[in-house]
Design a protein around this motif. Structure first.
Motif, PDB file in Angstrom:
ATOM      1  N   GLY A   1      36.916  46.143  38.682  1.00 33.58           N
ATOM      2  CA  GLY A   1      35.725  45.337  38.910  1.00 33.58           C
ATOM      3  C   GLY A   1      35.890  43.898  38.461  1.00 33.58           C
ATOM      4  O   GLY A   1      35.179  43.007  38.921  1.00 33.58           O
ATOM      5  N   HIS A   2      36.831  43.650  37.545  1.00 37.34           N
ATOM      6  CA  HIS A   2      37.074  42.296  37.032  1.00 37.34           C
ATOM      7  C   HIS A   2      38.203  41.582  37.772  1.00 37.34           C
ATOM      8  O   HIS A   2      38.412  40.388  37.578  1.00 37.34           O
ATOM      9  N   LEU A   3      38.919  42.319  38.610  1.00 33.63           N
ATOM     10  CA  LEU A   3      40.095  41.745  39.277  1.00 33.63           C
ATOM     11  C   LEU A   3      39.794  40.485  40.096  1.00 33.63           C
ATOM     12  O   LEU A   3      40.534  39.504  39.987  1.00 33.63           O
ATOM     13  N   PRO A   4      38.717  40.440  40.895  1.00 33.40           N
ATOM     14  CA  PRO A   4      38.452  39.194  41.639  1.00 33.40           C
ATOM     15  C   PRO A   4      38.276  37.982  40.722  1.00 33.40           C
ATOM     16  O   PRO A   4      38.793  36.901  41.022  1.00 33.40           O
TER      17      PRO A   4
ATOM     18  N   GLU B   1      40.680  34.706  40.622  1.00 31.69           N
ATOM     19  CA  GLU B   1      40.101  33.371  40.796  1.00 31.69           C
ATOM     20  C   GLU B   1      40.488  32.463  39.636  1.00 31.69           C
ATOM     21  O   GLU B   1      40.866  31.300  39.833  1.00 31.69           O
ATOM     22  N   GLY B   2      40.436  32.985  38.412  1.00 28.64           N
ATOM     23  CA  GLY B   2      40.828  32.199  37.245  1.00 28.64           C
ATOM     24  C   GLY B   2      42.287  31.791  37.284  1.00 28.64           C
ATOM     25  O   GLY B   2      42.636  30.657  36.938  1.00 28.64           O
TER      26      GLY B   2
ATOM     27  N   ALA C   1      43.783  28.038  37.437  1.00 30.71           N
ATOM     28  CA  ALA C   1      44.770  27.567  36.464  1.00 30.71           C
ATOM     29  C   ALA C   1      45.987  26.979  37.174  1.00 30.71           C
ATOM     30  O   ALA C   1      46.523  25.950  36.749  1.00 30.71           O
ATOM     31  N   ASN C   2      46.419  27.629  38.257  1.00 32.69           N
ATOM     32  CA  ASN C   2      47.555  27.098  39.023  1.00 32.69           C
ATOM     33  C   ASN C   2      47.257  25.725  39.598  1.00 32.69           C
ATOM     34  O   ASN C   2      48.154  24.900  39.757  1.00 32.69           O
ATOM     35  N   LEU C   3      45.983  25.488  39.913  1.00 34.41           N
ATOM     36  CA  LEU C   3      45.567  24.178  40.438  1.00 34.41           C
ATOM     37  C   LEU C   3      45.180  23.220  39.318  1.00 34.41           C
ATOM     38  O   LEU C   3      44.729  22.111  39.579  1.00 34.41           O
TER      39      LEU C   3
END
Length: 93
Positions: A61-64, A68-69, A73-75
């Motif tokens: 349930g926390h995977l999306p 997104e985080g 971070a990559n950006l």
């Protein structure tokens, strides 16, 4: 074994290196906990010394939100200090 050679450190042997009194006290307390709690504490200790080992499982349930985080971070899109403080203040109520 040649003279002056050191013995290997084997778990459960009398040849383990000493630890501080405080660490020994903490280990004694942890030994009294259930196995899953011991594992959680062990993972935290390993993370603190930089030896993380296996990654923690992510609740599906926390995977999306995690993905997104990671993308943010990559950006190099990070929250400002004021935003983080405001988020923590919501939990104080």
């Amino acid at each position: 074994m040649e003279r002056g050679a050191t013995f290997p450190f084997v778990a459960g042997s009398a040849y383990l290196p000493p630890v501080t009194e405080l660490l020994e006290k903490a280990l004694q307390a942890v030994r009294q906990l259930p196995a899953d709690s011991q594992d959680e504490i062990a993972r935290a200790m390993l993370a603190l010394i930089g030896n993380v080992g296996e990654p923690e499982e992510i609740d599906p349930g926390h995977l999306p939100a995690v993905l997104e985080g990671l993308a943010q971070a990559n950006l190099r899109q990070f929250s400002f200090d004021a935003e983080v403080e405001a988020a923590f203040r919501r939990f104080e109520r």
